[in-house]
Enzyme design. Structure first.
Site, PDB file in Angstrom:
ATOM      1  N   ASP A 190       0.876  -1.171   0.000  1.00 21.81           N
ATOM      2  CA  ASP A 190       0.000   0.000   0.000  1.00 21.81           C
ATOM      3  C   ASP A 190       0.912   1.220   0.000  1.00 21.81           C
ATOM      4  O   ASP A 190       1.444   1.605   1.036  1.00 21.81           O
ATOM      5  CB  ASP A 190      -0.893  -0.006   1.254  1.00 21.81           C
ATOM      6  N   TYR A 241       6.971  10.464   4.325  1.00 22.01           N
ATOM      7  CA  TYR A 241       6.935   9.243   3.515  1.00 22.01           C
ATOM      8  C   TYR A 241       7.157   9.578   2.038  1.00 22.01           C
ATOM      9  O   TYR A 241       6.519  10.481   1.501  1.00 22.01           O
ATOM     10  CB  TYR A 241       5.573   8.560   3.696  1.00 22.01           C
ATOM     11  N   THR A 277       7.602   3.078  -1.361  1.00 23.01           N
ATOM     12  CA  THR A 277       7.746   1.779  -0.678  1.00 23.01           C
ATOM     13  C   THR A 277       8.511   0.793  -1.563  1.00 23.01           C
ATOM     14  O   THR A 277       8.302   0.742  -2.778  1.00 23.01           O
ATOM     15  CB  THR A 277       6.347   1.203  -0.346  1.00 23.01           C
ATOM     16  N   TRP A 295       5.853  -3.441   7.105  1.00 21.62           N
ATOM     17  CA  TRP A 295       4.702  -4.318   6.924  1.00 21.62           C
ATOM     18  C   TRP A 295       5.218  -5.556   6.207  1.00 21.62           C
ATOM     19  O   TRP A 295       6.051  -5.466   5.292  1.00 21.62           O
ATOM     20  CB  TRP A 295       3.658  -3.586   6.085  1.00 21.62           C
ATOM     21  N   TRP A 308       5.164   3.876   7.901  1.00 19.79           N
ATOM     22  CA  TRP A 308       6.236   3.241   8.686  1.00 19.79           C
ATOM     23  C   TRP A 308       7.398   4.179   8.925  1.00 19.79           C
ATOM     24  O   TRP A 308       8.303   3.849   9.683  1.00 19.79           O
ATOM     25  CB  TRP A 308       6.701   1.951   8.005  1.00 19.79           C
ATOM     26  N   ASP A 321       9.049   1.328   3.960  1.00 23.86           N
ATOM     27  CA  ASP A 321       8.814   2.683   3.449  1.00 23.86           C
ATOM     28  C   ASP A 321      10.143   3.422   3.353  1.00 23.86           C
ATOM     29  O   ASP A 321      11.055   3.201   4.160  1.00 23.86           O
ATOM     30  CB  ASP A 321       7.862   3.442   4.381  1.00 23.86           C
TER      31      ASP A 321
HETATM   32  N1  ABN Z   1       3.142   2.357   4.134  1.00 25.25           N
HETATM   33  C1  ABN Z   1       2.740   3.271   3.161  1.00 25.25           C
HETATM   34  C2  ABN Z   1       1.916   4.380   3.692  1.00 25.25           C
HETATM   35  C3  ABN Z   1       2.536   5.564   4.049  1.00 25.25           C
HETATM   36  C4  ABN Z   1       1.791   6.617   4.536  1.00 25.25           C
HETATM   37  C5  ABN Z   1       0.429   6.453   4.700  1.00 25.25           C
HETATM   38  C6  ABN Z   1      -0.179   5.261   4.342  1.00 25.25           C
HETATM   39  C7  ABN Z   1       0.563   4.213   3.849  1.00 25.25           C
END
Ligand code: ABN
Length: 174
Positions: free
Chosen positions: A77, A162, A165, A102, A153, A121
């Site tokens: 995700d 972020y 990923t 995750w 994460w 991440d």
């Molecule tokens: N793990 C990815 C993510 C980052 C920020 C918000 C939601 C999902």
């Protein structure tokens, strides 16, 4: 008079010949220059070639890491780092990989085995916003936070921002 005419005619023919040859040579030269320089100067899409090289093409690891359909992304995700200047296993330059991740289990279509994949991440750069991919196999709703992957994460990293990923194979699920 005739002799003069003849001499004049010959000399003008010579001039004409030399002039046109020069022109032809000049044209040929410029064609040559453009022809050889063009491949170096034209805007070649090297990014897509880099991506094509990433399209693993490996019999044991089939698929395109820039595509959300790639088998390792079955439980991801986020934004695919391979679209963001990184790769399927490496953060883009300047981003830091999160140590808290995750974990998912994805079946590799090449051998039919299930692999444990960590979705780390990449943090410390603003959101990449390219190739958003939400597959979420085996994910559970947010009210079961330990089984939900809609989590930043980077909250466990130095920088909380972020970027994207990555998907690393950690082992075979038995
Ligand atoms: N793990 C990815 C993510 C980052 C920020 C918000 C939601 C999902």
């Amino acid at each position: 008079m005739k002799l003069l005419d003849l001499l004049f005619e010959r000399s003008s023919r010579k001039v004409a010949n030399v002039t046109s040859r020069r022109k032809a040579l000049a044209r040929f030269g410029s064609w040559l220059a453009v022809g050889t320089a063009a491949p170096l100067l034209l805007p070649i899409d090297r990014v897509s070639r880099a991506h094509a090289a990433e399209d693993t093409g490996k019999p044991g690891d089939p698929g395109d890491p820039n595509s959300c359909d790639y088998w390792r992304y079955c439980s991801i995700d986020g934004f695919l780092c391979s679209c963001c200047g990184g790769s399927v296993t490496a953060c883009p330059p300047g981003a830091e990989v999160s140590q808290v991740t995750w974990i998912g289990t994805c079946r590799n279509p090449a051998d039919g085995k299930d692999y444990i994949i960590s979705y780390n991440d990449c943090c410390g750069k603003h959101s990449c916003s390219q190739c958003a991919c939400t597959r979420n196999d085996s994910e559970e709703p947010l009210y079961r936070p330990f089984n939900n992957n809609d989590v930043n994460w980077c909250l466990g990293a130095k920088s909380k921002s972020y970027n994207c990923t990555i998907a690393i194979i950690r082992g075979v699920a038995l």
